[in-house]
Design a protein around this motif. Sequence first.
Motif, PDB file in Angstrom:
ATOM      1  N   THR A 112      33.629  -5.051   7.540  1.00 14.60           N
ATOM      2  CA  THR A 112      33.191  -5.521   8.853  1.00 14.60           C
ATOM      3  C   THR A 112      31.679  -5.382   8.974  1.00 14.60           C
ATOM      4  N   PRO A 113      30.979  -6.434   9.399  1.00 12.37           N
ATOM      5  CA  PRO A 113      29.523  -6.337   9.547  1.00 12.37           C
ATOM      6  C   PRO A 113      29.141  -5.172  10.459  1.00 12.37           C
ATOM      7  N   ALA A 114      28.215  -4.364   9.997  1.00 15.68           N
ATOM      8  CA  ALA A 114      27.767  -3.198  10.763  1.00 15.68           C
ATOM      9  C   ALA A 114      26.629  -3.623  11.694  1.00 15.68           C
ATOM     10  N   GLY A 115      26.778  -3.330  12.966  1.00 12.82           N
ATOM     11  CA  GLY A 115      25.705  -3.626  13.915  1.00 12.82           C
ATOM     12  C   GLY A 115      25.822  -4.992  14.550  1.00 12.82           C
ATOM     13  N   TRP A 116      25.703  -6.034  13.773  1.00  9.58           N
ATOM     14  CA  TRP A 116      25.776  -7.403  14.299  1.00  9.58           C
ATOM     15  C   TRP A 116      27.202  -7.896  14.156  1.00  9.58           C
ATOM     16  N   GLY A 125      25.530 -24.181  26.018  1.00  6.20           N
ATOM     17  CA  GLY A 125      26.058 -23.952  27.351  1.00  6.20           C
ATOM     18  C   GLY A 125      25.390 -24.829  28.406  1.00  6.20           C
ATOM     19  N   LEU A 126      26.076 -25.002  29.521  1.00  5.64           N
ATOM     20  CA  LEU A 126      25.593 -25.859  30.605  1.00  5.64           C
ATOM     21  C   LEU A 126      24.210 -25.452  31.107  1.00  5.64           C
ATOM     22  N   GLU A 127      23.985 -24.161  31.221  1.00  2.79           N
ATOM     23  CA  GLU A 127      22.723 -23.665  31.765  1.00  2.79           C
ATOM     24  C   GLU A 127      21.516 -24.037  30.909  1.00  2.79           C
ATOM     25  N   CYS A 128      21.754 -24.331  29.647  1.00  2.00           N
ATOM     26  CA  CYS A 128      20.652 -24.637  28.717  1.00  2.00           C
ATOM     27  C   CYS A 128      20.684 -26.076  28.213  1.00  2.00           C
ATOM     28  N   GLY A 129      21.434 -26.946  28.875  1.00  2.00           N
ATOM     29  CA  GLY A 129      21.456 -28.348  28.492  1.00  2.00           C
ATOM     30  C   GLY A 129      22.622 -28.756  27.618  1.00  2.00           C
ATOM     31  N   GLY A 130      23.511 -27.814  27.301  1.00  2.00           N
ATOM     32  CA  GLY A 130      24.682 -28.133  26.497  1.00  2.00           C
ATOM     33  C   GLY A 130      25.888 -28.404  27.385  1.00  2.00           C
ATOM     34  N   LEU A 131      27.068 -28.257  26.816  1.00  2.00           N
ATOM     35  CA  LEU A 131      28.290 -28.530  27.573  1.00  2.00           C
ATOM     36  C   LEU A 131      29.150 -27.289  27.787  1.00  2.00           C
ATOM     37  N   GLY A 132      29.188 -26.397  26.839  1.00  2.00           N
ATOM     38  CA  GLY A 132      30.014 -25.202  26.939  1.00  2.00           C
ATOM     39  C   GLY A 132      29.486 -24.141  26.001  1.00  2.00           C
ATOM     40  N   GLN A 133      30.118 -22.996  26.006  1.00  2.00           N
ATOM     41  CA  GLN A 133      29.689 -21.957  25.071  1.00  2.00           C
ATOM     42  C   GLN A 133      30.799 -20.926  24.907  1.00  2.00           C
ATOM     43  N   VAL A 134      30.925 -20.439  23.671  1.00  2.00           N
ATOM     44  CA  VAL A 134      31.937 -19.435  23.352  1.00  2.00           C
ATOM     45  C   VAL A 134      31.248 -18.292  22.612  1.00  2.00           C
ATOM     46  N   LEU A 135      31.624 -17.071  22.980  1.00  2.00           N
ATOM     47  CA  LEU A 135      31.136 -15.869  22.312  1.00  2.00           C
ATOM     48  C   LEU A 135      32.296 -15.256  21.536  1.00  2.00           C
ATOM     49  N   PHE A 136      32.040 -14.944  20.268  1.00  2.00           N
ATOM     50  CA  PHE A 136      33.054 -14.371  19.385  1.00  2.00           C
ATOM     51  C   PHE A 136      32.651 -12.973  18.940  1.00  2.00           C
ATOM     52  N   LYS A 137      33.643 -12.126  18.729  1.00  2.00           N
ATOM     53  CA  LYS A 137      33.451 -10.847  18.050  1.00  2.00           C
ATOM     54  C   LYS A 137      34.004 -11.030  16.643  1.00  2.00           C
ATOM     55  N   ILE A 138      33.232 -10.603  15.655  1.00  2.00           N
ATOM     56  CA  ILE A 138      33.634 -10.730  14.255  1.00  2.00           C
ATOM     57  C   ILE A 138      34.071  -9.357  13.747  1.00  2.00           C
ATOM     58  N   TYR A 139      35.226  -9.313  13.102  1.00  2.00           N
ATOM     59  CA  TYR A 139      35.683  -8.068  12.486  1.00  2.00           C
ATOM     60  C   TYR A 139      36.634  -8.403  11.328  1.00  2.00           C
ATOM     61  N   CYS A 140      36.923  -7.388  10.532  1.00  2.00           N
ATOM     62  CA  CYS A 140      37.786  -7.586   9.376  1.00  2.00           C
ATOM     63  C   CYS A 140      39.023  -6.712   9.488  1.00  2.00           C
ATOM     64  N   GLU A 141      40.076  -7.195   8.880  1.00  2.00           N
ATOM     65  CA  GLU A 141      41.326  -6.440   8.757  1.00  2.00           C
ATOM     66  C   GLU A 141      41.861  -6.641   7.363  1.00  2.00           C
ATOM     67  N   LYS A 142      42.587  -5.631   6.888  1.00  2.00           N
ATOM     68  CA  LYS A 142      43.297  -5.825   5.619  1.00  2.00           C
ATOM     69  C   LYS A 142      44.442  -6.785   5.875  1.00  2.00           C
TER      70      LYS A 142
END
Length: 146
Positions: A112-116, A125-142
């Motif tokens: 799993t990336p440490a820190g980031w 996103g709409l606020e910056c001239g786009g249409l939408g926005q998604v935030l993801f959390k990245i992690y690893c599993e066996k």
Amino acid sequence: MKEVEVTPEDIQSAKQVYGVSDEQMDKLSDTQWRMMKSRPGRRGHWMIAEVIEAKNCLAGHKKGDKYVFLASGFLLPEESTVTNFCLWAMASMLPFDLIVYDRLAEGLDDPTPAGWDRVHCYDVGLECGGLGQVLFKIYCEKVPNR
């Protein structure tokens, strides 16, 4: 001089899995051998990108949805829970998979990336001239035993 020990099994795997020819074999660097030898670890781990926030997402992503990849970078649609696979989302995940790939090549048990561990899709996103926005959390599993 090579620092990575290369076994006959490694050579056979390089030929079968990666299609390395006899001519190419002598030109492989230690880095390339480390990456090839780490294949079992990459096949034993998933990299997961889980939606933690979604606003106006055209693909319909919602909190809790997941993209699931083998640590080698291959999308696993049958394990993923998103209903529409979005290139704008997946493209932003590539740097994380490279980190995971590298950490497994170094022999770490938890890649799993440490820190980031968060990334937005490429839509601003709409606020910056786009249409939408998604935030993801990245992690690893066996990979679970089946």
